[in-house]
Design an enzyme around this catalytic site. Structure first.
Site, PDB file in Angstrom:
ATOM      1  N   LYS A  58       0.841  -1.201   0.000  1.00 45.96           N
ATOM      2  CA  LYS A  58       0.000   0.000   0.000  1.00 45.96           C
ATOM      3  C   LYS A  58       0.875   1.250   0.000  1.00 45.96           C
ATOM      4  CE  LYS A  58      -3.774  -2.454   2.131  1.00 45.96           C
ATOM      5  NZ  LYS A  58      -4.364  -2.950   3.370  1.00 45.96           N
ATOM      6  N   GLN A  81      -4.620  -2.068   9.631  1.00 46.40           N
ATOM      7  CA  GLN A  81      -4.382  -3.362   8.989  1.00 46.40           C
ATOM      8  C   GLN A  81      -4.904  -4.486   9.884  1.00 46.40           C
ATOM      9  OE1 GLN A  81      -3.089  -3.776   5.865  1.00 46.40           O
ATOM     10  NE2 GLN A  81      -3.584  -5.940   6.082  1.00 46.40           N
ATOM     11  N   ASP A 118     -11.610   2.625   4.054  1.00 41.91           N
ATOM     12  CA  ASP A 118     -12.000   1.242   3.774  1.00 41.91           C
ATOM     13  C   ASP A 118     -13.502   1.116   3.500  1.00 41.91           C
ATOM     14  OD1 ASP A 118     -10.027  -0.602   3.466  1.00 41.91           O
ATOM     15  OD2 ASP A 118      -9.825  -1.077   5.587  1.00 41.91           O
TER      16      ASP A 118
END
Lengths: 364, 364
Positions: A124, A168, A191
Site C-alpha cells: 500500500k 491493517q 475502507d
C-alpha cells in the site's frame, strides 16, 4: 496450505470468507480470499469520477484470449484498468498539489509482526508513492494496549494532512476490533466498512462517503468495459461484509435485479445460471463451473485461491472461484486470476484517499 | 383517488413507493403503500423477545378460510398476532413498572395540519395508551422553523423519560428531512431508519439497535406461524428504504437466499415464481397474480391500496399488492389486506419503544 496468508483483511472486520460446503459446490479445498481492501470516497456519480484523465479506458476493447482464454470469452484486464486508474490518480494528485498545495495522505496502522500484514502494508505504501500520495505508517508491537492504537487513530483523525486511515487487520486477539474500527473518523474511513457508510450504501437517496474497495473495483471494471448493469439479472456469490454484501448493494444501486447466493443456498447453480452478471467472492477454488454460467454472461471473479501445483517453484498457483477454462467457453467476458479484480482493490484505495482529500479541501 | 392519504410515512425518509409501470405488471392504477411505520430495538434473538408472555402464538394454526380464503391457502392473521403481541407488551410494561418503577415513553413530533398525519399520530398515541406506554406529543404549526423542530428533538434526546422519538412525516417542504431525522439520537430512533441502524442490519456480526417496524412485522408473522426461512428462496418485491430493502436484509440475516425485484426488473414473475416466500411492498393493487406464485409458497402482502368500489359507502375498498383470490388458490399461506401486515407495524413500534426502555435501564 490453508495457512498461506493470501488474505489481506485490510481494515475489514476480518470476517473470514467461509468455503461453501455442500456437494453442489464441487471443489472443497478450503482456502482464503485474497484482497487488498481499502476504500474510496463516492458521490452519486462516483464511479465516473475515476475517469479523470483526458482519455478513459471505457472504450477498452474486450480482449480475446489475452490471458489464456482461447475459446471465445473476452478477458477483462484488471491489471490494465488499474494501471490506467493509477495514472489518472497520479495526474489528479499532481494537479491538486499544483493548484492548492495539498497532497493527499493515507495513514496505515500495523500492529504485530505478521509477515503477510507487513507485506500488504508495504504494498500500500509503495502504491501511494507511485501516485504521489503521502503515506504514514505506525507499527506497534504485538503486545500493545488497545488504548495505544486508539491514541494513534485519534491523532490521525485530528491531523489535517491525513485523509485516509487504514487499520491493517487482523489485529491481535486481545484487541476489540470493532472498538478500534469505530474510532476511525467517518470522514477518513477509506475502507468504507463503517456501518454508517454501509447503511448509506443500502439506502436509496443516501450517499456513502466511501465505498469498500474490492466491490467498487468490480463495478468499476464493468463500467470501464461498457457492461450494462441497469435492468440486468446479477447474482453475487458470497455475502461477506467486505465484498459480497456491498457488491450486491452497489449492483442494486445501478438498477440490477440482484440475488445473493451463500452457504445456505440450495442448488446455487440454478440461480447463477439465470444471471447476466456474476460476481463471485467466496474463496473456493474453481467452484463456479461452466454449467453454472448462462451463455453470454459477464463473470467477475474476486477469489484468489492458492492450489497445489507441483510444476510451480513455489509449489502452488493462484486460481479464482471460477473455473476459468470452462467460463471462457460460456461467458461473454471474464476476469482472470490473477490480473482481474486483484489489481483494482489497491487502485480503489488510492482513489478513495484522493476523493477524501478532495472533499476535505472542496477541490473539484 | 391518488390523493387519499393512505400512507403513513412515519419517520421514514418519505420515499414514495413508485408504482411499477411495465406491462408485465398488469394493474396500473398508481397508488400508495399504507404503513404505520415505527421501530423496534433488536438483539440477535430479537424476534423471539417479543414472545414475552407465558404463552406464545408461535403454535398458531394456519387458519383456513378465516378471511375469505376459501380455496385452500391458509390465512396469516396479522390482527390476531398483533393483538397477542400488544398483550405481551402490556404485561412487560407492567412488570417493568412494578419492578423498577420505569414506564417506557414515546415522543411524537407532528408539524402542520395534514389530517392523515394527525390521524396516524392519534392512532399511535392510542396504541401507546392501550399497553401502558407514556406518549408525548408536540404539535407545531406548518410554518415553524426547522430550528424549532430540532430544539424539541434535542429536548427529547436528553429526556430520560422518553425512550423513542418519532417525527411524523412528511414534513413541510421548507424543512430538510434528513437533517431532522439525523438529529434523533440513535438510541431513541425507534423507526430504525437511521443509516447506522440500516448498516448494522446489513452487516454480518453487527446488531442494529432498532429494526424498521413494517419489515420486522413481516418476519415476526413468519416466525409466529412457524414458517421456515433458513435455506429458502425469498423474493422481495420493492426496494424502498422503509420496507423492501430492510425486509430483504432481515430475510438474509435468517439465511434465506434473497432476490429483490423492482421497477427495473424485466419479467418479475419469472423470479417470484421461484420463491418459497414472497414479500410484496410496492403499493400496486393486485399486481402479484396467481401465476406469479409458486404452488405452496408463503405470501406476505405489505401493500394497502384503495381501489374504487361503488358498493362501499366510502366509495373505495382496500386491497393488497397481491391478488388475494388468486393467491389463495396457489399459496400455502397468505396475509389478507386489511388484517395482515397492517396491524403488525404499530405493534412493532410499541415493541421497539419497550425494547429501548429496557436497554436504557438494563432491564431484562
Amino acid at each position: 496450505m490453508a495457512s498461506i496468508p493470501f488474505t489481506d483483511y485490510s481494515s475489514s472486520t476480518a470476517t473470514r470468507l467461509l468455503p461453501f460446503s455442500r456437494t453442489t459446490f464441487r471443489r472443497n479445498s478450503a482456502l482464503f480470499l485474497s484482497r487488498l481492501v481499502g476504500p474510496l470516497s463516492m458521490r452519486s456519480s462516483s464511479f465516473r469520477t475515476l475517469t479523470v484523465g483526458s482519455s478513459s479506458v471505457s472504450s477498452l476493447p474486450l480482449i480475446n484470449a489475452a490471458i489464456g482464454c482461447e475459446s471465445g470469452a473476452k478477458v477483462i484486464d484488471g491489471k490494465l484498468v488499474a494501471k490506467k486508474i493509477r495514472e489518472e490518480i497520479a495526474a489528479e494528485v499532481s494537479r491538486m498539489k499544483d493548484e492548492i498545495g495539498i497532497v493527499p495522505g493515507l495513514a496505515v496502522i500495523l500492529v504485530g509482526d505478521r509477515k503477510d500484514s507487513a507485506t500488504y502494508v508495504r504494498n500500500k505504501k509503495k502504491a501511494c508513492e507511485s501516485v504521489g500520495i503521502n503515506s504514514f505508517e505506525v507499527h506497534l508491537p504485538e503486545n500493545s494496549a488497545e488504548q495505544e492504537v486508539l491514541k494513534f487513530i485519534s491523532g490521525f483523525n485530528d491531523d489535517p494532512s491525513v485523509h485516509g486511515i487504514l487499520v491493517q487487520l487482523p489485529l491481535p486477539s486481545h484487541m476489540n476490533e470493532q472498538n478500534i474500527l469505530n474510532a476511525v473518523s467517518i470522514e477518513k474511513d477509506v475502507d468504507g466498512f463503517h456501518p454508517l457508510n454501509i447503511g448509506r450504501l443500502a439506502m436509496r437517496g443516501r450517499e456513502p462517503l466511501f465505498v469498500p474497495c474490492t466491490p467498487k473495483g468490480c463495478i468499476e471494471l464493468l463500467h470501464r468495459y461498457g457492461v450494462q448493469i441497469k435492468g440486468k439479472r446479477a447474482v453475487v456469490i458470497g455475502r461477506s461484509n467486505i465484498v459480497g454484501m456491498p457488491a450486491a448493494l452497489l449492483l442494486q444501486r445501478e438498477d440490477a435485479t440482484i440475488s445473493i447466493v451463500h452457504t445456505r443456498t440450495k442448488n446455487p447453480e440454478e440461480i447463477t445460471k439465470q444471471a447476466d452478471i456474476i460476481i463471485s467472492a467466496v474463496g473456493q477454488p474453481n467452484m463456479v463451473r461452466g454449467d453454472w454460467i448462462k451463455p453470454g454472461a459477464v463473470v467477475i471473479d474476486v477469489g484468489i485461491n492458492p492450489v497445489e501445483d507441483a510444476k510451480s517453484p513455489r509449489g502452488y498457483k493462484l486460481v479464482g472461484d471460477v473455473c476459468y477454462e470452462e467460463a471462457c467457453k460460456v461467458a461473454s467476458a471474464v476476469t482472470p486470476v490473477p490480473g482481474g479484480v486483484g489489481p483494482m482493490t489497491i487502485a480503489m484505495l488510492l482513489s478513495n484517499t484522493l476523493s477524501s482529500a478532495k472533499r476535505a479541501h472542496n477541490f473539484q
